[in-house]
Write a protein that holds these residues in place. Structure first.
Motif, PDB file in Angstrom:
ATOM      1  N   UNK A   1      10.836 -39.280 -35.897  1.00 37.15           N
ATOM      2  CA  UNK A   1       9.922 -40.230 -36.534  1.00 37.15           C
ATOM      3  C   UNK A   1       8.575 -39.547 -36.748  1.00 37.15           C
ATOM      4  N   UNK A   2       8.230 -39.226 -37.994  1.00 36.28           N
ATOM      5  CA  UNK A   2       6.952 -38.559 -38.268  1.00 36.28           C
ATOM      6  C   UNK A   2       5.741 -39.375 -37.835  1.00 36.28           C
TER       7      UNK A   2
ATOM      8  N   UNK B   1      -3.129 -48.452 -33.614  1.00 40.68           N
ATOM      9  CA  UNK B   1      -2.697 -48.416 -32.216  1.00 40.68           C
ATOM     10  C   UNK B   1      -1.448 -49.275 -32.031  1.00 40.68           C
ATOM     11  N   UNK B   2      -1.445 -50.455 -32.656  1.00 43.87           N
ATOM     12  CA  UNK B   2      -0.291 -51.351 -32.564  1.00 43.87           C
ATOM     13  C   UNK B   2       0.953 -50.699 -33.181  1.00 43.87           C
TER      14      UNK B   2
ATOM     15  N   UNK C   1       4.496 -49.532 -31.211  1.00 47.92           N
ATOM     16  CA  UNK C   1       5.831 -49.906 -31.637  1.00 47.92           C
ATOM     17  C   UNK C   1       6.718 -48.702 -31.875  1.00 47.92           C
ATOM     18  N   UNK C   2       6.164 -47.650 -32.489  1.00 51.14           N
ATOM     19  CA  UNK C   2       6.945 -46.441 -32.763  1.00 51.14           C
ATOM     20  C   UNK C   2       7.370 -45.760 -31.476  1.00 51.14           C
ATOM     21  N   UNK C   3       6.470 -45.694 -30.498  1.00 52.92           N
ATOM     22  CA  UNK C   3       6.801 -45.070 -29.211  1.00 52.92           C
ATOM     23  C   UNK C   3       7.850 -45.888 -28.475  1.00 52.92           C
ATOM     24  N   UNK C   4       7.717 -47.216 -28.521  1.00 46.96           N
ATOM     25  CA  UNK C   4       8.701 -48.082 -27.877  1.00 46.96           C
ATOM     26  C   UNK C   4      10.100 -47.839 -28.446  1.00 46.96           C
TER      27      UNK C   4
ATOM     28  N   UNK D   1      13.260 -48.553 -26.390  1.00 47.00           N
ATOM     29  CA  UNK D   1      12.868 -49.950 -26.314  1.00 47.00           C
ATOM     30  C   UNK D   1      12.955 -50.631 -27.661  1.00 47.00           C
ATOM     31  N   UNK D   2      12.468 -51.848 -27.716  1.00 47.51           N
ATOM     32  CA  UNK D   2      12.467 -52.604 -28.958  1.00 47.51           C
ATOM     33  C   UNK D   2      11.180 -52.314 -29.734  1.00 47.51           C
TER      34      UNK D   2
END
Length: 208
Positions: A22-23, A184-185, A189-192, A197-198
């Motif tokens: 994921x870039x 940041x949000x 989400x991308x890291x989760x 994770x979801x």
């Protein structure tokens, strides 16, 4: 042994694995750090004369990070993502060039033309990112919000620069912090998602 039998017994050659990843995991955090630095400059954390204070972050971290993310996305065949990161690579790198050029007299721009030059830069990027914003209307609304806040920040800084309004420039800095928060949000989400994770909800597109 027949040709058919030989072909059957020949070992299968597996195709090379397609690149994955994921870039955004590079593109978004490097965007966040540059935007934070820019917001601090615009809101007066450093003196007005120290406008180049953010370049040590924006040039080697944000500009290069956006470029790496754009190339990565293009390698994955994600043209729209590559376009977004490519546009922002251009923005951050050209911002660094503008600031350094004005500070060191690289482009032969007189002091009298400095304000108009900054206005030219802001108008050009406001038009470009405004167009980019319109292209996000079919994406989850979080992306449209991000780009709309970037447009707002550019418009406020443009007014503050050309009109000599420190209030508008400072407001533009707070708009920068607002789109940084959206970034940041998106990064969270991308890291989760990348760690099993979801993903965080991004909202429905404005246009279906």
């Amino acid at each position: 042994m027949t040709t058919t039998a030989a072909a059957t017994e020949a070992p299968a050659v597996s195709a090379p694995a397609a690149p994955r990843g994921d870039p955004a995991l590079i593109g978004v955090p490097t965007f966040i750090v540059g935007a934070t630095a820019l917001g601090l400059v615009l809101t007066g954390y450093v003196p007005a004369a120290a406008v180049g204070a953010s370049i040590a972050i924006i040039l080697p971290a944000t500009g290069v990070g956006q470029l790496v993310a754009a190339v990565w996305a293009a390698a994955l065949g994600e043209s729209a993502v590559a376009a977004v990161f490519g546009v922002f690579a251009g923005f951050w790198l050209s911002y660094a060039a503008l600031v350094l050029g004005l500070l060191h007299g690289w482009f032969g721009i007189s002091a009298d033309a400095a304000i108009a030059t900054q206005g030219l830069f802001l108008i050009a990027w406001l038009v470009t990112i405004g167009l980019l914003t319109l292209t996000t209307l079919r994406l989850p609304v979080a992306f449209t919000l991000l780009f709309a806040l970037v447009d707002l920040a550019l418009a406020l800084v443009l007014y503050g620069t050309v009109g000599g309004s420190t209030v508008a420039t400072t407001a533009g800095g707070y708009a920068v912090f607002a789109f940084t928060a959206v970034g940041v949000y998106l990064f969270a989400g991308a890291v989760s998602a990348a760690t099993g994770g979801k993903p965080l909800p991004l909202g429905k597109p404005i246009l279906s």
